[in-house]
Structures are given as structure tokens and as C-alpha cells.
Scaffold this motif. Structure first.
Motif, PDB file in Angstrom:
ATOM      1  N   LYS A 116     115.939  62.363   2.819  1.00  9.33           N
ATOM      2  CA  LYS A 116     115.031  63.046   1.895  1.00  9.33           C
ATOM      3  C   LYS A 116     114.643  62.151   0.718  1.00  9.33           C
ATOM      4  CE  LYS A 116     117.404  67.316   3.129  1.00  9.33           C
ATOM      5  NZ  LYS A 116     118.295  68.393   2.675  1.00  9.33           N
ATOM      6  N   LEU A 117     115.137  60.919   0.732  1.00 13.65           N
ATOM      7  CA  LEU A 117     114.857  59.955  -0.322  1.00 13.65           C
ATOM      8  C   LEU A 117     114.269  58.695   0.286  1.00 13.65           C
ATOM      9  CD1 LEU A 117     118.337  60.218  -2.064  1.00 13.65           C
ATOM     10  CD2 LEU A 117     116.200  60.905  -3.170  1.00 13.65           C
ATOM     11  N   GLU A 144     108.051  57.771 -10.279  1.00 12.37           N
ATOM     12  CA  GLU A 144     109.086  58.457  -9.502  1.00 12.37           C
ATOM     13  C   GLU A 144     110.358  58.681 -10.331  1.00 12.37           C
ATOM     14  OE1 GLU A 144     109.658  57.707  -5.362  1.00 12.37           O
ATOM     15  OE2 GLU A 144     108.134  56.128  -5.342  1.00 12.37           O
ATOM     16  N   ARG A 145     111.091  59.719  -9.957  1.00 16.46           N
ATOM     17  CA  ARG A 145     112.429  59.935 -10.509  1.00 16.46           C
ATOM     18  C   ARG A 145     113.396  59.249  -9.546  1.00 16.46           C
ATOM     19  NH1 ARG A 145     115.349  62.894 -14.119  1.00 16.46           N
ATOM     20  NH2 ARG A 145     117.299  63.885 -13.430  1.00 16.46           N
ATOM     21  N   VAL A 146     114.253  58.381 -10.094  1.00 17.32           N
ATOM     22  CA  VAL A 146     115.020  57.469  -9.246  1.00 17.32           C
ATOM     23  C   VAL A 146     116.516  57.554  -9.545  1.00 17.32           C
ATOM     24  CG1 VAL A 146     115.238  55.069  -8.469  1.00 17.32           C
ATOM     25  CG2 VAL A 146     113.030  55.910  -9.293  1.00 17.32           C
ATOM     26  N   GLY A 147     117.310  57.521  -8.487  1.00 17.69           N
ATOM     27  CA  GLY A 147     118.757  57.419  -8.618  1.00 17.69           C
ATOM     28  C   GLY A 147     119.198  55.981  -8.389  1.00 17.69           C
ATOM     29  N   LEU A 148     120.346  55.630  -8.953  1.00 19.05           N
ATOM     30  CA  LEU A 148     120.882  54.279  -8.786  1.00 19.05           C
ATOM     31  C   LEU A 148     122.380  54.356  -8.550  1.00 19.05           C
ATOM     32  CD1 LEU A 148     120.001  51.017 -10.521  1.00 19.05           C
ATOM     33  CD2 LEU A 148     122.379  51.765 -10.690  1.00 19.05           C
ATOM     34  N   GLY A 184     115.765  66.321  -8.225  1.00 18.45           N
ATOM     35  CA  GLY A 184     114.367  65.934  -8.195  1.00 18.45           C
ATOM     36  C   GLY A 184     114.066  64.466  -7.957  1.00 18.45           C
ATOM     37  N   CYS A 185     115.050  63.694  -7.532  1.00 22.55           N
ATOM     38  CA  CYS A 185     114.778  62.287  -7.235  1.00 22.55           C
ATOM     39  C   CYS A 185     114.014  62.168  -5.918  1.00 22.55           C
ATOM     40  CB  CYS A 185     116.086  61.484  -7.128  1.00 22.55           C
ATOM     41  SG  CYS A 185     116.950  61.263  -8.700  1.00 22.55           S
TER      42      CYS A 185
END
Length: 502
Positions: A116-117, A144-148, A184-185
Motif C-alpha cells: 500500500k506504499l 507526499e507524506r513519507v515514512g522513514l 496517511g503515508c
């Protein structure tokens, strides 16, 4: 989630489904959680018994059952007899590899969050952290909203969480990715360590882009040889689909081979070799880097506050990843410019007395050499003062690199102070002696076991125009002595010395 759904795509050697003398069906068993730590088990959880480096999860099956596990996954069928599970009312599942199974179960339980990402994985000996931060900045700049996920910290947008491993265990990893989706990422960027690949932590993840930075000596205490180290890195690309992209460093001899078994589309980047994305007209200064990126017959100018040729390579990798992800060129360039600093990565601290301290995570021969060569390149001999290097090597880690790093530091520095890094369970002085084995006689080298005293000594030797490189720990705010973490921060020590001298 039902056990039948949990087991989708999971290879099973044997399943014992007789609870209290009655056969049960997998779709009748409800699983409310997955754990590999028996201490965290709650009612109706599934427990995976893993053979770890320090302990064996099979020894804690009875504890997991006592705490409420209704399903146990294990490798050793003979560890506990079927009769135990029948009388305890627990389903017993035997598999050939518990670690691989944990990864597949975790992906199922959290409903495959990586799919989903737009997930980007960055692997390599050096440059992973900086490259992931650059890609995150590029994606955020494009809206974009981003995860790390990485060595310094884990992030969801601007939220930051402490990182205990570069790449978490598969269960925590899928949980973290699921949280990113829930918050929301649309994309995530992660460092993928060789340990995590060898231990199947990323098995089952759906990578859109995989980036290879370089391969130099490190972690041979774990992998045993450079061939096995290379093989671990290759796992990332072997698992990628034909819809994904492999972004490969053409300057590294391993770049051409790392994705040879991959279905992914390949793109290359290079600073000194021909590639799909090539750096030209490189200008480096203490303030940063400016250069042209040649791609598909066109040229784009990129500027960054990150400096050094190694960072030009990292920027190229991030640029190529941005193109592979479909980010507009102007947003890629803007995202590169937006990243001002990466904590503990060639991080500069200016003293009022005129000397400059540089903190870097360099803990491999290649990284230490890159840092020192960059210092010499940025500060030509005619205007440069002395280069003083403080570093040590970690205990219970690859011993082969110790004399190599000693030789590099002595050759490229005017003065070297060899000290402790994270000695762990080794004698700090014995580690220093091994580092000294690579130092050529006649070089100005001091030894000081106490890292705090070593930094003070180095800063005390510095005059206006000098550069003090404090290498090895970078962002870390601790030192591991024995099995205990003590608070220690290179930056705090340097800033304290500056205040004391002011």
C-alpha cells in the motif's frame, strides 16, 4: 484474523490440530496477535519460536502457552511432544525456517502494508542513511507524506521514534509500515542492512525501488567473507518484481553484479564511470556541492549543502530513485536542496577559535578514507592547517578492519588519537593495539582509552585553520561498555569543550 488467513502463502511442514482430543479447522481458530517474545504473549496470540544468536525460542514455548498462546509455530518438531499441545488446547505448526515464517505471518497479519506504499529500500556498506534522507526529502517536496526507517531514527512524516536496529525485526517492521499507512503515508524509505537480509526481516515486502550504494569491508564477523556479505546484499534485488527499479552504483565493482538475478528494471548512476545518471562539472566547497547530472541526453544542475564526492554519489542515487518513482525533475532538485544536514554525517561544528570539528559515523575503512580525503580536497594544502583524527573500532565486530583503519587514519591525518568506540565485551586497550598494528612507524599517533579524554586532547591540539575529525559514532548518543549503554555524545563533548574555551 483466522488462522487459515494467517497461513496464506506460508509453507508448513506439519500441523497438529487436535485440541482437547478434538480436531479443529484453521478457519475456526482466531489469532489476535503475533509474537516471537514469549513475555509479550497475550490471550489468543500466535507464538513463533525462533532460534536466535543469544537464546532459543523453543525453550519458551511452555511460557507462551501459559500466557495464552493458542497457536505455536516452531522448527523442531521434537522440542515438545504433540500430546502437550493437545492437552493445552493449542495448535502446533512445524516449519522449516521460523524466521522466514515470521516475516510471512507478519505481512499477512498486518494486511501487507508494503503493497500500500511506494517502498524504497537502500542497501550498501556506506551512504544508506544520507541517501534515505535525500529520497524522503524529494518525496516530501513533491507533496507526499513519507515514512522513514533507519539507523538514526524511524519517522512518520515529522514524528520521530527511536531506532534500536537499522532494520527492525519483520514483525515490528510490518507493524511500523502498517502505522505509516494508517497515518496517511503514501511512501516509505528504509535502510536495508545486510543483517536484516540474511535474517529474512524484509522477506515478503513489496519494494518499488531498491538502491545499491556500495560494498566495502564491514560485518565480516557476522557474514564470514566478502562473498557472503555480497550475497546478503543481493537478496534485496533478487526479491524485486519486474515492475520495480534497481538503482545501481556503476562506480562500485559490485554494482553490475548485485542485481544480475533480479527481475527489476535497472538504472545506473556514477561519479567517475559512465552511467544512466552521471555527475559532471563537480564543484565542492565547505558550504556544499554543486554539479550537473547528465541523463537521457539532458543536463540538470543540482546543489546541496552536503559536501564531498561520497555525497555527490548519494545525491545521484537519490536523484535516480526520484526519477524511477516518477517525481518531476524540478521537485527532485528542490528536494535535494531542502535537505540541509544529516545528523552525524560529516556534520561540521565551527569553533570561535577558528578550528572546525567534523562528526561522522565513519566506522569502516572506506568511510574513514572518504571523510579524510574530502577534508583534504576541501581544504588545499596551502591554506589548510592540521588534520587531527579521533576514532576507535567497535568491540565484538569485524577485527580485520582495525589495522586497515589505523593505516588509513595515519596516512591521511597529521595527528591521530586512537580511542574507544563501543568496546562492548572486549578489552578496549586490546582493540586499540590491533588498530595500532596498521600504523606505520614515524606517524604522530596517540592512544587514549577514554573517548572523552581523547576528544579533549584532540581539540586541545587544534589551532585556527585546523580540522578535527571525530569518527565512528556519528549520531549515537551512547557508548556500549560490557553489556551496558552509557550516555555519550560526541557533539556534546565538542560543544562542552568550545564553551570551556570561550
Amino acid at each position: 484474523m483466522t488462522l487459515s488467513k494467517m497461513l496464506e502463502g506460508v509453507p508448513v511442514t506439519k500441523m497438529f490440530q487436535t485440541m482437547y482430543g478434538k480436531m479443529v479447522l484453521t478457519h475456526e481458530v482466531e489469532v489476535r496477535g503475533v509474537q516471537y517474545d514469549s513475555r509479550k504473549i497475550e490471550r489468543d496470540n500466535l507464538f513463533v519460536a525462533i532460534r536466535g544468536t543469544a537464546t532459543d525460542g523453543h525453550k519458551f514455548i511452555d511460557q507462551a502457552v501459559a500466557r495464552g498462546a493458542t497457536v505455536v509455530v516452531l522448527e523442531d518438531d521434537k522440542a515438545i511432544p504433540d500430546s502437550f499441545f493437545m492437552h493445552a488446547g493449542v495448535v502446533k505448526i512445524v516449519v522449516s525456517d521460523s524466521r522466514k515464517t515470521l516475516a510471512l505471518l507478519a505481512a499477512n497479519f498486518y494486511d501487507h502494508p508494503s503493497a500500500k506504499l511506494r517502498l524504497v529500500g537502500v542497501t550498501g556498506t556506506n551512504g544508506k542513511t544520507t541517501t534515505t534522507y535525500l529520497i524522503k526529502s524529494i518525496l516530501e517536496t513533491s507533496g507526499e507524506r513519507v515514512g522513514l526507517i533507519g539507523t538514526i531514527a524511524h519517522m512518520i512524516g515529522k514524528e520521530t521514534f527511536p531506532a534500536t536496529h537499522t532494520t527492525p525485526e519483520s514483525l515490528e517492521l510490518n507493524q511500523l509500515l502498517a502505522t505509516m499507512v494508517a497515518k496517511g503515508c503514501s511512501a516509505a524509505v528504509m535502510e536495508v542492512s545486510s543483517h536484516s537480509l540474511a535474517m529474512h526481516r524484509v522477506l515478503g515486502l513489496d519494494f518499488s525501488v531498491g538502491v545499491f550504494t556500495n560494498l566495502t569491508q564491514d560485518h565480516l564477523d557476522f557474514h564470514g567473507s566478502m562473498d557472503q556479505y555480497f550475497g546478503a546484499k543481493q537478496i534485496l534485488f533478487n526479491g524485486m518484481s519486474s515492475l520495480s527499479y534497481a538503482v545501481l552504483n556503476n562506480d562500485d565493482s559490485s554494482g553490475a553484479r548485485i542485481a544480475e538475478r533480479s527481475k527489476a528494471k535497472r538504472v545506473t548512476y556514477g561519479v567517475s564511470s559512465a552511467a544512466d545518471f552521471q555527475a559532471q562539472d563537480i564543484e565542492l566547497s565547505v558550504q556544499g556541492a554543486r554539479f550537473s547530472i547528465r541523463h537521457a541526453g539532458a543536463s540538470t544542475t543540482a546543489s546541496s549543502s552536503l559536501t564531498g564526492r561520497f555525497n555527490v554519489s548519494n545525491i545521484l542515487a537519490a536523484y535516480a530513485a526520484g526519477v524511477a518513482l516518477g517525481v518531476p525533475q524540478r521537485k527532485i532538485v528542490e528536494g535535494i536542496e531542502n535537505l540541509k544536514v544529516v545528523h552525524g554525517r560529516f556534520e561540521q561544528i565551527a569553533s570561535p577559535l577558528g578550528w572546525t570539528a567534523i562528526i561522522d559515523y565513519a566506522h569502516t575503512p572506506d568511510a574513514l578514507e572518504n571523510c579524510l580525503q574530502t577534508i583534504r580536497e576541501l581544504l588545499p594544502d596551502q591554506s589548510r592547517g592540521k588534520v587531527v583524527t579521533v576514532f576507535g573500532c567497535g568491540g565484538n565486530r569485524d577485527r580485520g578492519k582495525r589495522p586497515i583503519m589505523g593505516r588509513i587514519a595515519a596516512e591521511l591525518s597529521d595527528t591521530v588519537i586512537i580511542t574507544s568506540d563501543n568496546p562492548r565485551n572486549e578489552d578496549p586497550q586490546a582493540i586499540i593495539d590491533e588498530v595500532m598494528g596498521g600504523v606505520v612507524k614515524g606517524k604522530q599517533v596517540h592512544t587514549e582509552v577514554d573517548r572523552r579524554k581523547a576528544i579533549k586532547l584532540a581539540l586541545g591540539l587544534a589551532h585556527s585553520g585546523d580540522v578535527v575529525l571525530v569518527a565512528g559514532k556519528g549520531h549515537e548518543n551512547y557508548q556500549v561498555v560490557g553489556n551496558t549503554r552509557h550516555h555519550f555524545d560526541d557533539r556534546e563533548e565538542i560543544e562542552s569543550a568550545i564553551r570551556a574555551a570561550s
